[in-house]
Design an enzyme around this catalytic site. Structure first.
Site, PDB file in Angstrom:
ATOM      1  CG  HIS A  64     -54.379  77.682   5.357  1.00  0.00           C
ATOM      2  ND1 HIS A  64     -55.390  77.142   4.609  1.00  0.00           N
ATOM      3  CD2 HIS A  64     -53.241  77.173   4.838  1.00  0.00           C
ATOM      4  CE1 HIS A  64     -54.888  76.356   3.673  1.00  0.00           C
ATOM      5  NE2 HIS A  64     -53.589  76.354   3.795  1.00  0.00           N
ATOM      6  CG  HIS A  65     -52.387  79.764  12.738  1.00  0.00           C
ATOM      7  ND1 HIS A  65     -51.651  78.702  12.284  1.00  0.00           N
ATOM      8  CD2 HIS A  65     -51.616  80.392  13.651  1.00  0.00           C
ATOM      9  CE1 HIS A  65     -50.484  78.680  12.911  1.00  0.00           C
ATOM     10  NE2 HIS A  65     -50.442  79.699  13.741  1.00  0.00           N
ATOM     11  NE  ARG A  66     -49.024  84.188  13.894  1.00  0.00           N
ATOM     12  CZ  ARG A  66     -48.392  85.227  14.410  1.00  0.00           C
ATOM     13  NH1 ARG A  66     -47.387  85.773  13.790  1.00  0.00           N
ATOM     14  NH2 ARG A  66     -48.763  85.718  15.571  1.00  0.00           N
ATOM     15  CE  LYS A  70     -39.516  78.656   5.250  1.00  0.00           C
ATOM     16  NZ  LYS A  70     -39.280  77.560   4.329  1.00  0.00           N
ATOM     17  CE  LYS A  94     -40.024  71.205  13.649  1.00  0.00           C
ATOM     18  NZ  LYS A  94     -39.261  70.426  12.671  1.00  0.00           N
ATOM     19  CG  ASP A  99     -42.235  83.536  19.543  1.00  0.00           C
ATOM     20  OD1 ASP A  99     -43.433  83.202  19.626  1.00  0.00           O
ATOM     21  OD2 ASP A  99     -41.499  83.680  20.537  1.00  0.00           O
ATOM     22  CE  LYS A 106     -40.897  68.169   6.502  1.00  0.00           C
ATOM     23  NZ  LYS A 106     -40.099  68.884   7.505  1.00  0.00           N
ATOM     24  CB  SER A 363     -36.295  78.690   6.736  1.00  0.00           C
ATOM     25  OG  SER A 363     -35.652  77.629   6.087  1.00  0.00           O
TER      26      SER A 363
HETATM   27  P1  NAD Z   1     -30.314  63.994   5.257  1.00  0.00           P
HETATM   28  O1  NAD Z   1     -30.912  63.309   4.089  1.00  0.00           O
HETATM   29  O2  NAD Z   1     -29.314  65.071   5.015  1.00  0.00           O
HETATM   30  O3  NAD Z   1     -29.607  62.926   6.231  1.00  0.00           O
HETATM   31  C1  NAD Z   1     -30.215  61.805   6.782  1.00  0.00           C
HETATM   32  C2  NAD Z   1     -29.129  60.775   7.062  1.00  0.00           C
HETATM   33  O4  NAD Z   1     -29.693  59.673   7.763  1.00  0.00           O
HETATM   34  C3  NAD Z   1     -28.504  60.211   5.785  1.00  0.00           C
HETATM   35  O5  NAD Z   1     -27.099  60.321   5.871  1.00  0.00           O
HETATM   36  C4  NAD Z   1     -28.964  58.760   5.774  1.00  0.00           C
HETATM   37  O6  NAD Z   1     -28.037  57.884   5.160  1.00  0.00           O
HETATM   38  C5  NAD Z   1     -29.123  58.475   7.255  1.00  0.00           C
HETATM   39  N1  NAD Z   1     -29.999  57.338   7.557  1.00  0.00           N
HETATM   40  C6  NAD Z   1     -31.138  56.956   6.947  1.00  0.00           C
HETATM   41  N2  NAD Z   1     -31.649  55.842   7.502  1.00  0.00           N
HETATM   42  C7  NAD Z   1     -30.791  55.506   8.495  1.00  0.00           C
HETATM   43  C8  NAD Z   1     -30.752  54.454   9.449  1.00  0.00           C
HETATM   44  N3  NAD Z   1     -31.689  53.515   9.494  1.00  0.00           N
HETATM   45  N4  NAD Z   1     -29.736  54.423  10.341  1.00  0.00           N
HETATM   46  C9  NAD Z   1     -28.764  55.367  10.326  1.00  0.00           C
HETATM   47  N5  NAD Z   1     -28.743  56.394   9.436  1.00  0.00           N
HETATM   48  C10 NAD Z   1     -29.733  56.454   8.538  1.00  0.00           C
HETATM   49  O7  NAD Z   1     -31.540  64.506   6.108  1.00  0.00           O
HETATM   50  P2  NAD Z   1     -31.572  65.689   7.156  1.00  0.00           P
HETATM   51  O8  NAD Z   1     -31.951  66.928   6.452  1.00  0.00           O
HETATM   52  O9  NAD Z   1     -30.333  65.639   7.987  1.00  0.00           O
HETATM   53  O10 NAD Z   1     -32.851  65.265   8.039  1.00  0.00           O
HETATM   54  C11 NAD Z   1     -32.749  64.308   9.077  1.00  0.00           C
HETATM   55  C12 NAD Z   1     -33.948  64.452  10.000  1.00  0.00           C
HETATM   56  O11 NAD Z   1     -33.987  65.790  10.517  1.00  0.00           O
HETATM   57  C13 NAD Z   1     -35.317  64.231   9.342  1.00  0.00           C
HETATM   58  O12 NAD Z   1     -36.179  63.676  10.301  1.00  0.00           O
HETATM   59  C14 NAD Z   1     -35.766  65.647   9.011  1.00  0.00           C
HETATM   60  O13 NAD Z   1     -37.174  65.743   8.910  1.00  0.00           O
HETATM   61  C15 NAD Z   1     -35.243  66.380  10.225  1.00  0.00           C
HETATM   62  N6  NAD Z   1     -35.071  67.824  10.026  1.00  0.00           N
HETATM   63  C16 NAD Z   1     -34.280  68.324   9.038  1.00  0.00           C
HETATM   64  C17 NAD Z   1     -34.129  69.708   8.902  1.00  0.00           C
HETATM   65  C18 NAD Z   1     -33.207  70.318   7.885  1.00  0.00           C
HETATM   66  O14 NAD Z   1     -33.004  71.548   7.926  1.00  0.00           O
HETATM   67  N7  NAD Z   1     -32.604  69.550   6.986  1.00  0.00           N
HETATM   68  C19 NAD Z   1     -34.815  70.568   9.767  1.00  0.00           C
HETATM   69  C20 NAD Z   1     -35.610  70.033  10.777  1.00  0.00           C
HETATM   70  C21 NAD Z   1     -35.726  68.658  10.890  1.00  0.00           C
END
Ligand code: NAD
Length: 472
Positions: A64-66, A70, A94, A99, A106, A363
């Site tokens: 909660h420092h900011r 998110k 992150k 910044d 989460k 975002s």
């Molecule tokens: P998503 O649900 O759109 O896609 C994930 C994909 O991974 C799916 O197509 C799924 O079928 C596939 N998958 C699952 N298990 C698998 C396996 N064992 N082998 C191969 N493919 C597999 O999710 P996303 O939003 O793309 O998020 C993916 C990662 O990125 C997560 O770790 C998430 O926390 C991170 N992330 C996402 C965002 C965002 O804006 N969406 C931002 C930062 C980080």
């Protein structure tokens, strides 16, 4: 407790401790930064068919420092408290790195989205939102969710609609969630943002002379080979943008159904189209299917991009990694033990808390747009266009030469919202990279980018706490 999720949390804590040892932050303050400030575990009933299911879900506010806090909301049957806590903590670091003036949070709902109809998912999402509203765990100045694994703009639209139903009079209600559809108070460029950020971040790595000398690579990404695990939001845009804007050759793709390989390169657009049509990537013309899904880690390539889930590279398969650059597009894909092996073997890991920060950066832009109630570029676009036109007219009058229509259009084009978003994201990824590299090249005994990124983040968060007067 599922071991993968616990390992993920342990890895984040271990990485924290390792980086903290390089700082002179007071131990009490370090402890405050490390812990999760609020953990809300909930169970709620949802009607599914003609029965009721009790759904387990979480929202964790790490710091909660900011404010607001998110972080995305994940729909996955693997969700548990450790996982959400680890992801929330990563969000704090992150945001600090890029910044973005938020604390980390989460959310997680323990369901497998593929097992539910859209109507059922809508009911679950809306009920989850109601639980957050009841406990004051959502709001434009409190806590602002976004998409993550298993969720997208559709779910964000349901969250906004539910929030507005309960808080109709709030003028800034649209800022209670980001990653919304553009027509429902979203922002152009958010869907591609994480993948685009991954591309910008990797591009910076391939422009850092010292890193390139260590890796023995030529400058630039053009012609480099890449393998991606996960073709969801992050993986697909990383592949598309790296291929189309960076001239990268994608040689391997891995999804739930298996892994495909082609020495000659796989067209990312064709692969996505093929999967949409056939429900699988296996059988894509011009590719071979590797014997085991897990073989993606061992493909001979320059850049390996895990973009699916956490803890997919562990001490069991880390020795198989041949790529020199591993870009953590997913959160926590490499365990702490596996990272040690990769680094010992000369690899460079570009850490998640920097590399996939494009999502939260855009975002942040979306949230700003919601608070200002105006799209970016609306005030200045026409003014800039007219100014450029005046310059051209003056140049033509002074030189007596005529600039052709095509060139005129190119020169007088003023920025649309998406241009400004991309430029803000590019600037963020470049400047944050340089901050991390200052630590990496400047601190003694820092031999990896994760420690450098963590140190950058810890110093910023500690500084915030001191500014708040919480710690002298
Ligand atoms: P998503 O649900 O759109 O896609 C994930 C994909 O991974 C799916 O197509 C799924 O079928 C596939 N998958 C699952 N298990 C698998 C396996 N064992 N082998 C191969 N493919 C597999 O999710 P996303 O939003 O793309 O998020 C993916 C990662 O990125 C997560 O770790 C998430 O926390 C991170 N992330 C996402 C965002 C965002 O804006 N969406 C931002 C930062 C980080």
């Amino acid at each position: 407790m599922s071991s993968k999720q616990a390992k993920f949390y342990e890895s984040v804590q271990r990485n924290f401790d390792r980086a903290a040892a390089h700082t002179d932050i007071h131990p009490g303050l370090l402890q405050q930064i490390k812990v999760c400030n609020a953990v809300y575990q909930m169970n709620f009933p949802v009607r599914i068919g003609d029965t009721y299911q009790v759904i387990e879900a979480y929202r964790v506010q790490h710091s909660h420092h900011r404010l607001p806090t998110k972080g995305g909301i994940r729909f996955s049957h693997l969700v548990d408290q450790e996982e959400v806590m680890a992801l929330a903590a990563l969000m704090t670091y992150k945001c600090a790195i890029v910044d973005v003036p938020f604390g980390g949070a989460k959310g997680g709902v323990k369901i497998s989205p593929r097992s539910y109809t859209p109507e059922e998912l809508e009911r679950i999402t809306r009920r989850y939102t109601v639980e957050l509203i009841r406990k004051n765990f959502i709001g434009p100045s409190i806590d602002v969710p976004a998409p993550d694994y298993g969720t997208g703009e559709r779910e964000m639209a349901w969250i906004l609609d539910t929030y507005q139903t309960f808080k109709g009079g709030e003028i800034d209600a649209a800022g209670c969630v980001t990653g919304k559809p553009v027509r429902q108070n979203g922002i152009n460029g958010r869907t591609e943002a994480t993948g685009r950020g991954v591309y910008y971040g990797l591009r910076e790595v391939f422009h850092d002379e010292k890193l390139l000398a260590k890796l023995g690579f030529s400058r630039g990404m053009a012609g480099k080979t890449m393998v991606i695990q996960g073709m969801g939001n992050v993986g697909s845009y990383t592949g598309l943008i790296s291929q189309n804007e960076g001239d990268v050759k994608i040689v391997g793709l891995s999804e739930i159904e298996g892994t495909i390989y082609s020495e000659n390169g796989i067209d990312m657009e064709a692969a996505l189209e093929y999967r949409k049509e056939h429900g699988t990537i296996l059988g894509l013309p011009g590719t071979v299917t590797l014997p085991d899904r897990g073989d993606w880690v061992a493909i001979d390539c320059d850049i390996l991009v895990p973009a699916a889930l956490e803890s997919v590279i562990t001490e069991e398969n880390a020795h198989r990694v041949k790529a020199k650059v591993i870009g953590e597009a997913a959160n926590g894909p490499i365990t702490a033990e596996a990272a040690d092996i990769i680094i010992k073997n000369g690899g460079v890991i570009v850490p998640d808390m920097y590399l996939n920060a494009g999502g939260v950066t855009v975002s942040y832009f979306e949230w700003l747009k919601n608070l200002s109630h105006m799209r970016f570029g609306r005030m200045e676009k026409r003014f800039n266009h007219n100014t450029y036109e005046n310059i051209i007219n003056t140049v033509e009058n002074l030189t007596g030469k005529t600039i052709n229509e095509k060139e005129k259009q190119f020169i007088t084009r003023a920025a649309d919202e998406v241009d400004l978003v991309r430029s803000g994201l590019e600037e963020t990824m470049i400047s944050s990279f340089h901050q991390i590299m200052e630590v990496y090249h400047g601190y003694k005994n820092v031999d990896n980018l994760r420690d450098a990124a963590f140190i950058t983040a810890l110093n910023k968060v500690a500084n915030d706490y001191m500014t708040l007067g919480v710690f002298p």
